[in-house]
Design a protein around this motif. Structure first.
Motif, PDB file in Angstrom:
ATOM      1  N   THR A 111      35.881  49.114  39.053  1.00 29.52           N
ATOM      2  CA  THR A 111      35.749  48.041  38.066  1.00 29.52           C
ATOM      3  C   THR A 111      36.754  46.954  38.409  1.00 29.52           C
ATOM      4  OG1 THR A 111      37.255  49.201  36.586  1.00 29.52           O
ATOM      5  CG2 THR A 111      34.912  49.529  36.208  1.00 29.52           C
ATOM      6  N   ALA A 112      36.438  45.734  38.012  1.00 28.75           N
ATOM      7  CA  ALA A 112      37.254  44.575  38.357  1.00 28.75           C
ATOM      8  C   ALA A 112      38.700  44.752  37.915  1.00 28.75           C
ATOM      9  CB  ALA A 112      36.653  43.324  37.727  1.00 28.75           C
ATOM     10  N   GLY A 113      39.615  44.312  38.766  1.00 30.28           N
ATOM     11  CA  GLY A 113      41.038  44.364  38.455  1.00 30.28           C
ATOM     12  C   GLY A 113      41.874  44.369  39.717  1.00 30.28           C
ATOM     13  N   SER A 114      43.184  44.336  39.526  1.00 29.80           N
ATOM     14  CA  SER A 114      44.132  44.411  40.642  1.00 29.80           C
ATOM     15  C   SER A 114      44.626  45.845  40.751  1.00 29.80           C
ATOM     16  CB  SER A 114      45.323  43.483  40.403  1.00 29.80           C
ATOM     17  OG  SER A 114      44.892  42.149  40.356  1.00 29.80           O
ATOM     18  N   THR A 162      44.381  57.662  45.624  1.00 32.30           N
ATOM     19  CA  THR A 162      44.581  57.312  44.219  1.00 32.30           C
ATOM     20  C   THR A 162      44.412  55.804  44.082  1.00 32.30           C
ATOM     21  OG1 THR A 162      46.975  57.057  44.545  1.00 32.30           O
ATOM     22  CG2 THR A 162      46.196  59.205  43.736  1.00 32.30           C
ATOM     23  N   MET A 163      43.961  55.382  42.919  1.00 35.93           N
ATOM     24  CA  MET A 163      43.839  53.959  42.593  1.00 35.93           C
ATOM     25  C   MET A 163      44.494  53.758  41.245  1.00 35.93           C
ATOM     26  SD  MET A 163      39.923  52.996  43.656  1.00 35.93           S
ATOM     27  CE  MET A 163      40.124  51.429  42.841  1.00 35.93           C
ATOM     28  N   GLU A 164      45.450  52.836  41.179  1.00 35.51           N
ATOM     29  CA  GLU A 164      46.109  52.556  39.909  1.00 35.51           C
ATOM     30  C   GLU A 164      46.198  51.058  39.697  1.00 35.51           C
ATOM     31  OE1 GLU A 164      50.337  53.796  40.083  1.00 35.51           O
ATOM     32  OE2 GLU A 164      49.959  54.184  42.192  1.00 35.51           O
ATOM     33  N   PRO A 165      46.017  50.615  38.432  1.00 32.96           N
ATOM     34  CA  PRO A 165      46.151  49.182  38.162  1.00 32.96           C
ATOM     35  C   PRO A 165      47.532  48.708  38.579  1.00 32.96           C
ATOM     36  CG  PRO A 165      45.256  50.324  36.261  1.00 32.96           C
ATOM     37  CD  PRO A 165      45.714  51.376  37.236  1.00 32.96           C
ATOM     38  N   PHE A 166      47.592  47.548  39.226  1.00 34.18           N
ATOM     39  CA  PHE A 166      48.871  47.029  39.675  1.00 34.18           C
ATOM     40  C   PHE A 166      48.790  45.518  39.803  1.00 34.18           C
ATOM     41  CE2 PHE A 166      52.065  45.659  42.665  1.00 34.18           C
ATOM     42  CZ  PHE A 166      53.168  46.426  42.342  1.00 34.18           C
ATOM     43  N   SER A 167      49.573  44.812  39.013  1.00 31.82           N
ATOM     44  CA  SER A 167      49.630  43.359  39.167  1.00 31.82           C
ATOM     45  C   SER A 167      50.980  42.835  38.704  1.00 31.82           C
ATOM     46  CB  SER A 167      48.510  42.680  38.368  1.00 31.82           C
ATOM     47  OG  SER A 167      48.686  42.895  36.986  1.00 31.82           O
ATOM     48  N   PRO A 196      47.802  36.822  27.891  1.00 29.25           N
ATOM     49  CA  PRO A 196      48.052  37.544  29.155  1.00 29.25           C
ATOM     50  C   PRO A 196      49.034  36.827  30.079  1.00 29.25           C
ATOM     51  CG  PRO A 196      45.717  37.584  28.623  1.00 29.25           C
ATOM     52  CD  PRO A 196      46.368  36.644  27.629  1.00 29.25           C
ATOM     53  N   ASP A 197      49.781  37.626  30.846  1.00 30.53           N
ATOM     54  CA  ASP A 197      50.697  37.079  31.840  1.00 30.53           C
ATOM     55  C   ASP A 197      49.896  36.329  32.902  1.00 30.53           C
ATOM     56  OD1 ASP A 197      52.532  38.561  30.403  1.00 30.53           O
ATOM     57  OD2 ASP A 197      53.078  39.886  32.072  1.00 30.53           O
ATOM     58  N   TYR A 198      50.549  35.370  33.583  1.00 24.56           N
ATOM     59  CA  TYR A 198      49.911  34.681  34.699  1.00 24.56           C
ATOM     60  C   TYR A 198      49.978  35.613  35.904  1.00 24.56           C
ATOM     61  CZ  TYR A 198      48.496  31.042  37.926  1.00 24.56           C
ATOM     62  OH  TYR A 198      47.805  30.302  38.847  1.00 24.56           O
ATOM     63  N   SER A 199      48.820  36.003  36.446  1.00 22.77           N
ATOM     64  CA  SER A 199      48.789  36.976  37.549  1.00 22.77           C
ATOM     65  C   SER A 199      49.043  36.334  38.900  1.00 22.77           C
ATOM     66  CB  SER A 199      47.436  37.687  37.598  1.00 22.77           C
ATOM     67  OG  SER A 199      47.318  38.562  36.510  1.00 22.77           O
ATOM     68  N   PHE A 200      49.934  36.958  39.652  1.00 21.88           N
ATOM     69  CA  PHE A 200      50.178  36.559  41.036  1.00 21.88           C
ATOM     70  C   PHE A 200      49.039  37.076  41.909  1.00 21.88           C
ATOM     71  CE2 PHE A 200      54.573  36.301  39.560  1.00 21.88           C
ATOM     72  CZ  PHE A 200      55.089  35.267  40.317  1.00 21.88           C
ATOM     73  N   THR A 201      48.828  36.436  43.046  1.00 16.53           N
ATOM     74  CA  THR A 201      47.895  36.912  44.068  1.00 16.53           C
ATOM     75  C   THR A 201      48.727  37.416  45.238  1.00 16.53           C
ATOM     76  OG1 THR A 201      46.251  35.270  43.453  1.00 16.53           O
ATOM     77  CG2 THR A 201      46.034  36.240  45.641  1.00 16.53           C
ATOM     78  N   GLN A 202      48.398  38.607  45.748  1.00 15.33           N
ATOM     79  CA  GLN A 202      49.137  39.120  46.888  1.00 15.33           C
ATOM     80  C   GLN A 202      48.678  38.414  48.146  1.00 15.33           C
ATOM     81  OE1 GLN A 202      48.837  43.284  47.741  1.00 15.33           O
ATOM     82  NE2 GLN A 202      50.741  43.232  48.852  1.00 15.33           N
ATOM     83  N   ARG A 227      56.977  40.522  35.771  1.00 10.81           N
ATOM     84  CA  ARG A 227      56.866  41.937  35.432  1.00 10.81           C
ATOM     85  C   ARG A 227      55.553  42.518  35.962  1.00 10.81           C
ATOM     86  NH1 ARG A 227      55.730  42.213  28.862  1.00 10.81           N
ATOM     87  NH2 ARG A 227      53.863  40.884  28.856  1.00 10.81           N
ATOM     88  N   VAL A 228      55.503  43.845  36.019  1.00 13.25           N
ATOM     89  CA  VAL A 228      54.336  44.574  36.524  1.00 13.25           C
ATOM     90  C   VAL A 228      53.448  45.030  35.375  1.00 13.25           C
ATOM     91  CG1 VAL A 228      53.581  46.670  37.720  1.00 13.25           C
ATOM     92  CG2 VAL A 228      55.483  45.342  38.627  1.00 13.25           C
ATOM     93  N   ASN A 229      52.138  44.832  35.533  1.00 12.24           N
ATOM     94  CA  ASN A 229      51.133  45.338  34.592  1.00 12.24           C
ATOM     95  C   ASN A 229      51.394  44.949  33.141  1.00 12.24           C
ATOM     96  OD1 ASN A 229      49.908  46.493  36.805  1.00 12.24           O
ATOM     97  ND2 ASN A 229      50.528  48.569  36.336  1.00 12.24           N
ATOM     98  N   GLU A 230      51.912  43.735  32.920  1.00 10.49           N
ATOM     99  CA  GLU A 230      52.171  43.233  31.568  1.00 10.49           C
ATOM    100  C   GLU A 230      53.003  44.214  30.740  1.00 10.49           C
ATOM    101  OE1 GLU A 230      49.058  41.148  29.634  1.00 10.49           O
ATOM    102  OE2 GLU A 230      48.355  40.258  31.485  1.00 10.49           O
ATOM    103  N   ASP A 231      53.946  44.868  31.410  1.00  9.06           N
ATOM    104  CA  ASP A 231      54.779  45.882  30.767  1.00  9.06           C
ATOM    105  C   ASP A 231      56.229  45.660  31.204  1.00  9.06           C
ATOM    106  OD1 ASP A 231      54.754  48.761  29.412  1.00  9.06           O
ATOM    107  OD2 ASP A 231      56.067  48.853  31.174  1.00  9.06           O
TER     108      ASP A 231
END
Length: 189
Positions: free
Chosen positions: A77-80, A93-98, A113-119, A140-144
């Protein structure tokens, strides 16, 4: 060191099975035969393959977290995400990470929502055109708040849990180099 590996991410969830660009790169880690990739995925399916070629490809038949040679496509599903592939035991393993920008200078400390960086390369992230307000920000990571960086001493060095970073209203380009512990905040307007 961290080097690109021969492994990549391919699929409708990433690059339209290779027709819309190169596979997403897995990088080496300190552990032999363990590779990591950071990818922005869309709804779809993916597989992992070597050298942008179908000769060697892994899927997951049974969706049990085990890599199978030539196995079924992996639904995403869509996400980082941070994707880790361990060829010692053929698991992944796949874990949400942004990484994101938060603060009074952007989203009232998380009200939106936080402004997401692009890797852009391993451990290097870009935020191209961010509209800031007069205030302060952190990364910060994952809005946490579990992992957050500020800049104690305002010297351009990322500090884990460090002081808030003052910003003036305007448009910015932000570059964060996690590996080297530095960031650049460039006002473009």
């Amino acid at each position: 060191g961290i080097e690109p590996s021969m492994w990549g991410i391919v699929g409708s969830g990433y690059n339209d099975w290779g027709s819309a660009g190169l596979d997403g790169v897995f990088y080496t880690t300190s552990e032999e035969n363990v590779f990591v990739a950071y990818a922005n995925l869309i709804d779809g399916e993916i597989k992992f393959r070597a050298n942008n070629d179908w000769g060697t490809n892994y899927g997951d038949t049974g969706a049990d977290g085990t890599l199978d040679d030539g196995g079924d496509n992996i639904a995403v599903t869509a996400g980082s995400y941070k994707i880790t592939m361990n060829l010692n035991d053929n698991t992944y393993t796949m874990e949400p990470f942004s990484w994101g920008i938060v603060g009074s200078g952007y989203n009232d400390w998380g009200a939106t929502p936080d402004y997401s960086f692009t890797q852009v390369q391993p451990d290097v992230y870009m935020a191209e055109i961010v509209t800031m307000l007069d205030g302060e920000i952190k990364f910060r990571v994952n809005e946490d708040w579990g992992t957050n960086y500020g800049d104690t001493g305002a010297d351009g060095t990322l500090d884990d849990g460090g002081d808030n970073i003052a910003v003036a209203a305007g448009l910015y380009r932000v570059k964060m180099d996690v590996a080297n512990g530095t960031y650049e905040l460039n006002k473009i307007q």
